[in-house]
Design a protein around this motif. Structure first.
Motif, short mmCIF file in Angstrom:
data_model
loop_
_atom_site.label_atom_id
_atom_site.label_comp_id
_atom_site.label_asym_id
_atom_site.label_seq_id
_atom_site.Cartn_x
_atom_site.Cartn_y
_atom_site.Cartn_z
N ILE A 189 0.85 -1.19 0.00
CA ILE A 189 0.00 0.00 0.00
C ILE A 189 0.89 1.24 0.00
O ILE A 189 1.79 1.36 0.83
CB ILE A 189 -0.94 0.02 1.22
N ILE A 190 0.61 2.14 -0.93
CA ILE A 190 1.35 3.39 -1.04
C ILE A 190 0.36 4.54 -0.92
O ILE A 190 -0.62 4.60 -1.68
CB ILE A 190 2.12 3.48 -2.37
N LEU A 191 0.60 5.43 0.01
CA LEU A 191 -0.22 6.62 0.20
C LEU A 191 0.65 7.84 -0.04
O LEU A 191 1.78 7.90 0.47
CB LEU A 191 -0.82 6.67 1.61
N ALA A 192 0.14 8.79 -0.82
CA ALA A 192 0.92 9.99 -1.11
C ALA A 192 0.01 11.20 -1.15
O ALA A 192 -1.17 11.11 -1.50
CB ALA A 192 1.66 9.85 -2.44
N GLU A 193 0.58 12.34 -0.76
CA GLU A 193 -0.19 13.58 -0.75
C GLU A 193 -0.53 14.05 -2.16
O GLU A 193 -1.65 14.48 -2.44
CB GLU A 193 0.60 14.66 -0.01
N LYS A 194 0.44 13.95 -3.08
CA LYS A 194 0.20 14.36 -4.46
C LYS A 194 1.20 13.67 -5.37
O LYS A 194 2.14 13.00 -4.90
CB LYS A 194 0.31 15.88 -4.61
N GLY A 195 1.00 13.83 -6.68
CA GLY A 195 1.89 13.19 -7.64
C GLY A 195 1.63 13.70 -9.04
O GLY A 195 0.63 14.37 -9.31
N VAL A 211 4.91 12.55 -3.89
CA VAL A 211 5.49 13.50 -2.94
C VAL A 211 4.78 13.34 -1.60
O VAL A 211 3.54 13.25 -1.56
CB VAL A 211 5.35 14.95 -3.45
N ASN A 212 5.57 13.30 -0.51
CA ASN A 212 5.06 13.27 0.86
C ASN A 212 4.09 12.10 1.07
O ASN A 212 2.86 12.26 1.00
CB ASN A 212 4.37 14.59 1.23
N GLY A 213 4.63 10.94 1.31
CA GLY A 213 3.77 9.77 1.48
C GLY A 213 4.39 8.72 2.38
O GLY A 213 5.44 8.93 3.02
N VAL A 214 3.73 7.58 2.43
CA VAL A 214 4.19 6.46 3.25
C VAL A 214 3.89 5.18 2.49
O VAL A 214 2.91 5.10 1.74
CB VAL A 214 3.49 6.47 4.63
N ARG A 215 4.73 4.20 2.69
CA ARG A 215 4.61 2.90 2.01
C ARG A 215 4.53 1.81 3.07
O ARG A 215 5.38 1.74 3.96
CB ARG A 215 5.82 2.67 1.10
N TYR A 216 3.48 0.97 2.97
CA TYR A 216 3.30 -0.15 3.88
C TYR A 216 3.53 -1.45 3.12
O TYR A 216 2.98 -1.65 2.02
CB TYR A 216 1.88 -0.16 4.47
N GLU A 217 4.31 -2.34 3.72
CA GLU A 217 4.56 -3.64 3.11
C GLU A 217 4.51 -4.70 4.21
O GLU A 217 5.28 -4.65 5.17
CB GLU A 217 5.91 -3.65 2.41
N GLU A 218 3.60 -5.65 4.06
CA GLU A 218 3.41 -6.69 5.06
C GLU A 218 3.98 -8.00 4.52
O GLU A 218 3.66 -8.42 3.41
CB GLU A 218 1.91 -6.87 5.35
N ASN A 219 4.84 -8.63 5.32
CA ASN A 219 5.49 -9.88 4.92
C ASN A 219 5.11 -10.98 5.89
O ASN A 219 5.05 -10.77 7.10
CB ASN A 219 7.01 -9.72 4.90
N PHE A 236 8.41 8.76 2.93
CA PHE A 236 9.27 9.33 1.90
C PHE A 236 8.82 10.77 1.60
O PHE A 236 7.64 11.11 1.72
CB PHE A 236 9.24 8.49 0.62
N LYS A 237 9.78 11.56 1.21
CA LYS A 237 9.49 12.92 0.73
C LYS A 237 9.17 12.90 -0.76
O LYS A 237 8.31 13.64 -1.23
CB LYS A 237 10.69 13.84 1.01
#
Length: 480
Positions: A189-195, A211-219, A236-237
């Motif tokens: 899952i990748i969430l970002a403010e804009k792109g 730009v300005n987001g977070v990445r979730y990875e479940e293993n 990440f910025k």
């Protein structure tokens, strides 16, 4: 077969085929109006457009066939009544029920054929129609990104945006991406403010700059929640996600097996198998989603180097942070926050997975019942249309068409509302698909009875005389 029976069958078959193909043509025009932008101006061969129109026509049979039965039955018996042929039939000692028997047998055969069509041919037509329409709509880089709607145009990815930039389709805001390219079955899952979107110079890749987001990875090792499961969160910025667009260079047909799991593309046996498989998957999900907080904390403690804070067993007054040394408070708060966010994200993923599989079970049940409701609806609408035609005694394409459309709209609205309620979980799917038939069956029985006793249910002159008689009675009472 008696001559009168042969006369009735011939009188019914002609308007049936005419009305059926007229309704099919109208529904096909609706299809063209809806997808005209996807079909025109993309350089498709004529046979490709003809193929998708053929499969769309097969999908429209479920609506055209019941309407054609209703309209043709009203026209047939209305024309016989208008020409006093029904009067001649009854004067010869043949009741309306006996006159309807050959048509009843014909409708039973037609209903059985519609059942076989919906169980064997329609799933294959839906499969080819869905895969071909998918390829047509995605031949070029025109994903039709709509705010607030998940888009699956790129294989193995699902993307949703909250809004697009004004006047520029390449500016996106509030981006959520589900990446299914992994092998463990759990999407990233990748969430970002804009792109912003841009293609590479060779048109082989689409680059989405975030730009300005977070990445979730479940293993997980075995696909279940256990102490060895990890969830990685990376902020990440700025980052980039690259999508392969090699398949968009030409018109390449997607393998039909990619769409095989959709409920409208399965027959009865496959629907039962799919429902059983999803139920087993739900049972497994319910058993494995038991979060062991202590074990999970230990695992994250070893992985991220969190430090245990020993607190005495005495009762703590005020904030619990007062019991933690000042030099460890920031680390303890961050550790607790990370643990809470991790558990929250896992629970959300499990809830989404549970809701999705529950809806898939409902869709399978709805499509399974649809195989039967198509056949039964033909019988029901015949027993509504034939008595109506005998009562109104009007043939042609005037009043019968109006009455047929009114009753078909009642049936269609009832079935649509009930089906939507079933999909939302408000109604049991096995009951919701039969609501329209259950409600209209007493109406068919009532109309058949009225036609048998030569009722003037729709005779305008009868109601005029009734109203005039009431006024005369009132005037006579006043004079007295």
């Amino acid at each position: 077969m008696k001559k009168i029976h042969l006369l009735l069958i011939k009188a019914f078959i002609r308007p049936f085929f005419v009305t059926f193909f007229i309704v099919m043509f109208i529904l096909l025009m609706f299809f063209l109006f809806k997808y005209i932008d996807d079909l025109i101006g993309k350089g498709f061969e004529w046979y490709t457009i003809a193929e998708v129109m053929l499969y769309a026509s097969a999908a429209n049979v479920a609506m055209a066939l019941p309407l054609a039965v209703l309209l043709s039955s009203i026209m047939t018996f209305g024309s016989l009544g208008e020409n006093y042929e029904l009067v001649a039939i009854k004067s010869a000692g043949v009741s309306l029920q006996k006159a309807m028997r050959p048509l009843f047998v014909f409708i039973i055969g037609l209903s059985f054929a519609s059942f076989l069509f919906s169980d064997y041919m329609l799933p294959k037509a839906n499969l080819k129609y869905g895969s071909l329409l998918y390829d047509i709509r995605n031949k070029k880089l025109s994903f039709l990104i709509k705010p607030g709607v998940f888009n699956n145009s790129i294989q193995n990815y699902a993307m949703r945006v909250e809004r697009k930039g004004e006047g520029a389709i390449d500016s996106l805001y509030g981006i959520m991406i589900y990446d299914h390219t992994g092998t463990n079955g759990i999407p990233k899952i990748i969430l970002a403010e804009k792109g912003r979107m841009a293609k590479t110079s060779d048109d082989q890749y689409l680059v989405l700059s975030l730009v300005n987001g977070v990445r979730y990875e479940e293993n997980t090792g075995n696909g279940s929640f256990n102490p060895h499961q990890t969830l990685t969160r990376m902020r990440f910025k700025q980052t980039e996600v690259k999508f392969d667009l090699g398949s968009f260079g030409g018109f390449n047909r997607t393998q039909e097996a990619s769409f095989k799991n959709n409920a409208p593309m399965l027959n009865r046996r496959e629907l039962l198998h799919r429902e059983d498989s999803i139920r087993k998957s739900l049972d497994s999900l319910n058993k494995t989603t038991k979060i062991n907080a202590s074990a999970y904390f230990k695992q994250n403690e070893m992985a991220k180097g969190y430090t245990k804070v020993k607190v005495s067993a005495k009762v703590i007054k005020g904030s619990i942070l007062n019991a933690i040394p000042k030099n460890l408070r920031i680390q303890a708060v961050q550790s607790g926050y990370d643990q809470a966010e991790t558990v929250k994200q896992i629970v959300i993923n499990r809830i989404l997975d549970f809701d999705f599989k529950s809806k898939e079970i409902i869709r399978a049940q709805i499509e399974y019942q649809r195989k039967y409701t198509l056949a039964v609806s033909c019988l029901l609408l015949f027993f509504i249309g034939a008595p109506l035609g005998a009562i109104i005694r009007k043939g042609g394409l005037g009043l019968p068409v109006v009455i047929a459309i009114v009753f078909f709209l009642i049936y269609h609205i009832l079935s649509t509302v009930a089906e939507k309620s079933a999909k939302e979980g408000s109604l049991d799917p096995n009951f919701g698909m039969w609501v329209a038939i259950i409600i209209l069956t007493p109406l068919g029985i009532f109309l058949t009875y009225k036609a048998t006793v030569d009722s003037a249910l729709f005779d305008i002159d009868y109601y005029k005389q009734l109203i005039v008689g009431l006024f005369k009675k009132k005037e006579s009472k006043k004079s007295d």
